[in-house]
Write a protein that holds these residues in place. Sequence first.
Motif, mmCIF file in Angstrom:
data_model
loop_
_atom_site.group_PDB
_atom_site.id
_atom_site.type_symbol
_atom_site.label_atom_id
_atom_site.label_comp_id
_atom_site.label_asym_id
_atom_site.label_seq_id
_atom_site.Cartn_x
_atom_site.Cartn_y
_atom_site.Cartn_z
ATOM 1 N N GLU A 1 5.898 9.175 3.188
ATOM 2 C CA GLU A 1 7.002 9.782 3.928
ATOM 3 C C GLU A 1 7.722 8.806 4.848
ATOM 4 O O GLU A 1 8.526 9.208 5.680
ATOM 5 C CB GLU A 1 6.475 10.957 4.759
ATOM 6 C CG GLU A 1 5.883 12.057 3.910
ATOM 7 C CD GLU A 1 5.282 13.173 4.749
ATOM 8 O OE1 GLU A 1 5.208 13.046 5.994
ATOM 9 O OE2 GLU A 1 4.891 14.184 4.152
ATOM 10 N N GLY A 2 7.390 7.511 4.756
ATOM 11 C CA GLY A 2 8.037 6.509 5.583
ATOM 12 C C GLY A 2 7.543 6.463 7.011
ATOM 13 O O GLY A 2 8.163 5.822 7.862
ATOM 14 N N GLY A 3 6.423 7.087 7.286
ATOM 15 C CA GLY A 3 5.931 7.140 8.657
ATOM 16 C C GLY A 3 4.854 6.147 9.011
ATOM 17 O O GLY A 3 4.610 5.905 10.191
ATOM 18 N N CYS A 4 4.211 5.523 8.025
ATOM 19 C CA CYS A 4 3.072 4.651 8.352
ATOM 20 C C CYS A 4 3.369 3.167 8.175
ATOM 21 O O CYS A 4 2.689 2.330 8.753
ATOM 22 C CB CYS A 4 1.842 5.043 7.539
ATOM 23 S SG CYS A 4 1.901 4.582 5.789
ATOM 24 N N GLY A 5 4.357 2.812 7.371
ATOM 25 C CA GLY A 5 4.734 1.412 7.196
ATOM 26 C C GLY A 5 3.855 0.598 6.279
ATOM 27 O O GLY A 5 4.095 -0.591 6.090
ATOM 28 N N SER A 6 2.836 1.202 5.680
ATOM 29 C CA SER A 6 1.932 0.415 4.826
ATOM 30 C C SER A 6 2.616 -0.076 3.551
ATOM 31 O O SER A 6 2.136 -1.002 2.905
ATOM 32 C CB SER A 6 0.674 1.218 4.486
ATOM 33 O OG SER A 6 0.993 2.349 3.722
ATOM 34 N N CYS A 7 3.743 0.501 3.211
ATOM 35 C CA CYS A 7 4.467 0.138 1.993
ATOM 36 C C CYS A 7 5.631 -0.816 2.256
ATOM 37 O O CYS A 7 6.469 -1.049 1.387
ATOM 38 C CB CYS A 7 5.000 1.398 1.318
ATOM 39 S SG CYS A 7 6.282 2.219 2.309
ATOM 40 N N LYS B 1 0.828 -1.212 0.000
ATOM 41 C CA LYS B 1 0.000 0.000 0.000
ATOM 42 C C LYS B 1 0.858 1.256 0.000
ATOM 43 O O LYS B 1 1.962 1.278 0.520
ATOM 44 C CB LYS B 1 -0.929 0.020 1.224
ATOM 45 C CG LYS B 1 -1.830 -1.192 1.319
ATOM 46 C CD LYS B 1 -2.680 -1.367 0.087
ATOM 47 C CE LYS B 1 -3.585 -2.567 0.215
ATOM 48 N NZ LYS B 1 -3.882 -3.175 -1.059
ATOM 49 N N LYS B 2 0.305 2.296 -0.598
ATOM 50 C CA LYS B 2 0.945 3.607 -0.602
ATOM 51 C C LYS B 2 0.156 4.487 0.352
ATOM 52 O O LYS B 2 -0.953 4.907 0.049
ATOM 53 C CB LYS B 2 0.958 4.184 -2.017
ATOM 54 C CG LYS B 2 1.799 5.421 -2.151
ATOM 55 C CD LYS B 2 1.935 5.823 -3.605
ATOM 56 C CE LYS B 2 2.828 7.031 -3.730
ATOM 57 N NZ LYS B 2 3.002 7.413 -5.140
ATOM 58 N N GLY B 3 0.742 4.720 1.525
ATOM 59 C CA GLY B 3 0.054 5.488 2.556
ATOM 60 C C GLY B 3 0.531 6.914 2.611
ATOM 61 O O GLY B 3 0.191 7.744 1.765
ATOM 62 N N THR C 1 -2.371 -3.996 7.022
ATOM 63 C CA THR C 1 -2.063 -5.413 7.211
ATOM 64 C C THR C 1 -0.876 -5.912 6.389
ATOM 65 O O THR C 1 0.006 -6.579 6.948
ATOM 66 C CB THR C 1 -3.315 -6.271 6.957
ATOM 67 O OG1 THR C 1 -4.377 -5.803 7.801
ATOM 68 C CG2 THR C 1 -3.047 -7.737 7.233
ATOM 69 N N PRO C 2 -0.771 -5.616 5.092
ATOM 70 C CA PRO C 2 0.392 -6.115 4.357
ATOM 71 C C PRO C 2 1.717 -5.637 4.953
ATOM 72 O O PRO C 2 2.652 -6.427 5.118
ATOM 73 C CB PRO C 2 0.189 -5.567 2.942
ATOM 74 C CG PRO C 2 -1.286 -5.382 2.819
ATOM 75 C CD PRO C 2 -1.734 -4.948 4.194
ATOM 76 N N GLY C 3 1.804 -4.370 5.302
ATOM 77 C CA GLY C 3 3.028 -3.842 5.889
ATOM 78 C C GLY C 3 3.310 -4.441 7.252
ATOM 79 O O GLY C 3 4.464 -4.748 7.578
ATOM 80 N N GLY D 1 7.249 0.778 13.307
ATOM 81 C CA GLY D 1 7.186 1.664 12.152
ATOM 82 C C GLY D 1 5.908 1.510 11.338
ATOM 83 O O GLY D 1 5.768 2.109 10.279
ATOM 84 N N ASN D 2 4.977 0.703 11.843
ATOM 85 C CA ASN D 2 3.714 0.455 11.155
ATOM 86 C C ASN D 2 2.568 1.032 11.985
ATOM 87 O O ASN D 2 2.416 0.685 13.150
ATOM 88 C CB ASN D 2 3.485 -1.042 10.963
ATOM 89 C CG ASN D 2 4.566 -1.689 10.131
ATOM 90 O OD1 ASN D 2 5.646 -1.987 10.629
ATOM 91 N ND2 ASN D 2 4.293 -1.885 8.873
ATOM 92 N N ILE D 3 1.779 1.871 11.350
ATOM 93 C CA ILE D 3 0.655 2.489 12.048
ATOM 94 C C ILE D 3 -0.637 1.773 11.679
ATOM 95 O O ILE D 3 -0.932 1.549 10.508
ATOM 96 C CB ILE D 3 0.539 3.986 11.687
ATOM 97 C CG1 ILE D 3 1.751 4.736 12.209
ATOM 98 C CG2 ILE D 3 -0.751 4.583 12.243
ATOM 99 C CD1 ILE D 3 1.801 6.194 11.817
ATOM 100 N N CYS D 4 -1.403 1.414 12.730
ATOM 101 C CA CYS D 4 -2.749 0.875 12.544
ATOM 102 C C CYS D 4 -3.703 1.790 13.293
ATOM 103 O O CYS D 4 -3.513 2.041 14.480
ATOM 104 C CB CYS D 4 -2.848 -0.547 13.101
ATOM 105 S SG CYS D 4 -4.531 -1.192 12.988
ATOM 106 N N ARG D 5 -4.689 2.261 12.603
ATOM 107 C CA ARG D 5 -5.642 3.160 13.235
ATOM 108 C C ARG D 5 -6.909 2.433 13.684
ATOM 109 O O ARG D 5 -7.833 3.035 14.186
ATOM 110 C CB ARG D 5 -6.004 4.286 12.276
ATOM 111 C CG ARG D 5 -4.792 5.105 11.850
ATOM 112 C CD ARG D 5 -5.211 6.403 11.202
ATOM 113 N NE ARG D 5 -4.172 7.115 10.518
ATOM 114 C CZ ARG D 5 -3.126 7.708 11.075
ATOM 115 N NH1 ARG D 5 -2.937 7.616 12.355
ATOM 116 N NH2 ARG D 5 -2.253 8.363 10.348
ATOM 117 N N CYS D 6 -6.946 1.102 13.496
ATOM 118 C CA CYS D 6 -8.175 0.358 13.789
ATOM 119 C C CYS D 6 -8.088 -0.553 15.006
ATOM 120 O O CYS D 6 -9.027 -0.611 15.789
ATOM 121 C CB CYS D 6 -8.577 -0.501 12.591
ATOM 122 S SG CYS D 6 -8.897 0.406 11.074
#
Length: 166
Positions: A44-50, A39-41, A105-107, A133-138
């Motif tokens: 900026e390298g802050g969410c980890g989805s990629c 995923k492309k979140g 989830t993938p990240g 380094g992975n953000i989950c908001r759920c």
Amino acid sequence: MNTKLISFVLNGEPVSVRVDPFELFVDVLREKLQLTGTKKGCGEGGCGSCTVLINGEAVNSCLLPAMRVEGTSIQTIEGVEDNGELHPLQTSFIEKGAVQCGFCTPGMIMSAKALLDKNKSPSKEEILEAVSGNICRCTGYVKIEEAIEDAAKTLRKAAVKGESHG
């Protein structure tokens, strides 16, 4: 712009693709190779989805110039399952309810896989560090941590039986 043909191993298969000098690897995966699991979140390298694995290390592909992957071995979420069988991390994420909206989830799985590939008995602190380094908001991370612990247990049992999970 001068493009360059780069070659690397992607999910176990040799790949060559032409890239622009400033093209990011996340865009190559999603747009040129049609692997949209990464995923492309934030960009900026802050969410980890990629997150993808490059030579076994978790890397934010949104920060990585595509030209830098020349000659590397890369694994994306599409390459985690083995012959149609889900990896224990994928199974545990489903069974433990660690998948909510699914965007992170993938990240998360890729970061956790990098950890479990090196350490099949991580502590709670090591698990939390691996996905820091992975953000989950759920989910609030509790179910994610439980899923990683469960997958580690499954992988330890498989190792005793001599089974392999790529």
